[in-house]
Design an enzyme around this catalytic site. Structure first.
Site, short mmCIF file in Angstrom:
data_model
loop_
_atom_site.label_atom_id
_atom_site.label_comp_id
_atom_site.label_asym_id
_atom_site.label_seq_id
_atom_site.Cartn_x
_atom_site.Cartn_y
_atom_site.Cartn_z
N SER A 76 2.01 -12.69 -8.62
CA SER A 76 3.00 -11.91 -8.81
C SER A 76 4.47 -12.39 -8.26
O SER A 76 5.26 -11.88 -7.54
CB SER A 76 2.73 -10.52 -7.82
OG SER A 76 1.81 -9.88 -8.12
N ASP A 125 -0.03 -5.24 -0.66
CA ASP A 125 -0.18 -4.63 -1.88
C ASP A 125 -1.19 -3.24 -1.53
O ASP A 125 -2.08 -3.27 -0.88
CB ASP A 125 -0.65 -5.18 -3.15
CG ASP A 125 -0.42 -4.43 -4.55
OD1 ASP A 125 0.19 -3.49 -4.35
OD2 ASP A 125 -1.17 -4.84 -5.40
N ASN A 134 10.86 -4.90 -7.85
CA ASN A 134 10.72 -3.54 -7.10
C ASN A 134 11.82 -2.79 -7.34
O ASN A 134 11.85 -1.53 -7.09
CB ASN A 134 10.37 -3.70 -5.66
CG ASN A 134 8.82 -4.05 -5.32
OD1 ASN A 134 8.69 -4.60 -4.41
ND2 ASN A 134 8.15 -3.71 -6.30
N ARG A 144 3.75 8.59 -2.18
CA ARG A 144 3.74 6.99 -1.91
C ARG A 144 4.39 6.61 -0.80
O ARG A 144 4.01 5.61 -0.06
CB ARG A 144 4.40 6.49 -3.17
CG ARG A 144 3.84 6.81 -4.64
CD ARG A 144 4.34 6.19 -5.84
NE ARG A 144 4.57 4.62 -5.55
CZ ARG A 144 3.83 3.65 -5.78
NH1 ARG A 144 2.53 3.86 -6.28
NH2 ARG A 144 4.05 2.53 -5.72
C1 FPP Z 1 2.88 -2.68 -2.50
O1 FPP Z 1 2.43 -1.29 -2.55
C2 FPP Z 1 4.16 -2.77 -1.42
C3 FPP Z 1 5.46 -2.75 -1.29
C4 FPP Z 1 6.23 -2.64 -2.64
C5 FPP Z 1 6.31 -2.88 -0.24
C6 FPP Z 1 5.44 -3.28 1.00
C7 FPP Z 1 6.41 -2.36 1.95
C8 FPP Z 1 6.00 -2.00 3.33
C9 FPP Z 1 4.65 -2.57 3.46
C10 FPP Z 1 6.39 -1.38 4.21
C11 FPP Z 1 8.12 -1.62 4.77
C12 FPP Z 1 8.11 -3.01 5.03
C13 FPP Z 1 8.49 -3.55 6.25
C14 FPP Z 1 8.87 -5.14 6.35
C15 FPP Z 1 8.55 -2.66 7.39
P1 FPP Z 1 2.76 -0.55 -3.94
O2 FPP Z 1 3.39 0.62 -3.79
O3 FPP Z 1 2.77 -1.55 -5.00
O4 FPP Z 1 1.01 0.01 -4.03
P2 FPP Z 1 0.22 0.41 -5.43
O5 FPP Z 1 0.09 -1.13 -6.12
O6 FPP Z 1 -0.94 0.86 -4.79
O7 FPP Z 1 1.08 1.40 -5.96
#
Ligand code: FPP
Length: 255
Positions: free
Chosen positions: A198, A22, A70, A35
């Site tokens: 979550s 996260d 998501n 983002r």
């Molecule tokens: C949470 O950050 C992250 C995600 C929803 C997706 C995770 C994806 C990656 C790490 C990149 C691609 C994956 C792979 C396997 C190559 P957020 O967007 O919810 O962050 P925030 O809470 O700060 O907005």
């Protein structure tokens, strides 16, 4: 092998680590970037952590890469995440083969775009004989949906007369989950400080040790993983028993 790995006790390493990655968005916002840049740097952390876990000798690594919730994100962000995933699978295949990493996906894979499903299935197929570590990507994954799907399948077996309700045990139930045949996570790491699970691996984390770090996922790298593993090795896992009972139990009995 890097010099910080031997400082870990090999006989009390977690067999299975699960990570809620996260904070990509916040990482980007702090730097006045969009983002998507956060997700891109987050994909780099994925590469680093997969490599580190393999080197340390972790058997199963489960990463929460995309939740069922998501799908509600803006379409542009979803397509950027899908293309990062595809890029990751393509660019890491050679290294997965070299390091004996087997790729597996858990979640409603059929909801992903066709091109992503193709690359995913191809990578799972190419890596299926690898024995070094299982990398589980949770994609379009939701823990409650997973439990409901398992309950439906079990109910259908009962209805068809192939299963008696008394035969439904925790072990049987586990065999209907995506993680069938895998040990439950020993350690769950969540980045970016939120104290929530979550909807991640709800059944499987019943006795999992939890570590929440304030570090945002794109800044989470190998050194912090090693620090967390040191912390984990200091903990006493009791599985609901007393300290004395656990000390007397043969190692491995509850793992
Ligand atoms: C949470 O950050 C992250 C995600 C929803 C997706 C995770 C994806 C990656 C790490 C990149 C691609 C994956 C792979 C396997 C190559 P957020 O967007 O919810 O962050 P925030 O809470 O700060 O907005």
């Amino acid at each position: 092998m890097n010099s910080d790995v031997p400082s870990l006790q090999p006989d009390s390493l977690p067999r299975h680590i699960a990570i809620i990655m996260d904070g990509n968005g916040r990482w980007a916002k702090k730097r006045s970037l969009n983002r998507i840049r956060g997700h891109r740097e987050g994909a780099e952390s994925v590469r680093v952590i997969v490599r580190a876990c393999r080197e340390i000798g972790i058997e199963f690594l489960t990463l929460y890469a995309f939740s069922t919730e998501n799908w509600q994100r803006p379409p542009l962000e979803i397509s950027a995440l899908m293309s990062l995933l595809k890029g990751f699978l393509r660019s890491e295949l050679a290294e997965m083969m070299e390091n004996g990493i087997r790729l597996n996906a858990i979640g409603q894979i059929e909801r992903l775009p066709d091109d992503v499903v193709r690359v995913l299935r191809n990578t799972m197929d190419m890596t299926r004989k690898n024995k070094g570590m299982i990398l589980n990507l949770a994609l379009s994954y939701g823990g409650q949906d997973e439990i409901v799907a398992a309950a439906r399948k079990i109910a259908a077996e009962v209805q068809a007369g192939r299963l008696q309700p008394e035969k439904i045990t925790k072990t049987l139930f586990s065999n209907y989950l995506y993680t069938q045949g895998m040990p439950n996570p020993d350690l769950l790491i969540r980045t970016s400080g939120e104290m929530r699970v979550s909807n991640f691996l709800l059944w499987q984390i019943a006795y999992t040790e939890i570590y929440v770090t304030k570090t945002l996922w794109p800044a989470f790298r190998r050194e912090e993983l090693i620090r967390i593993l040191h912390d984990y090795q200091k903990r006493e896992r009791r599985f609901g028993m007393t300290e004395n009972q656990i000390k007397k139990a043969p190692r491995g009995q509850y793992f």
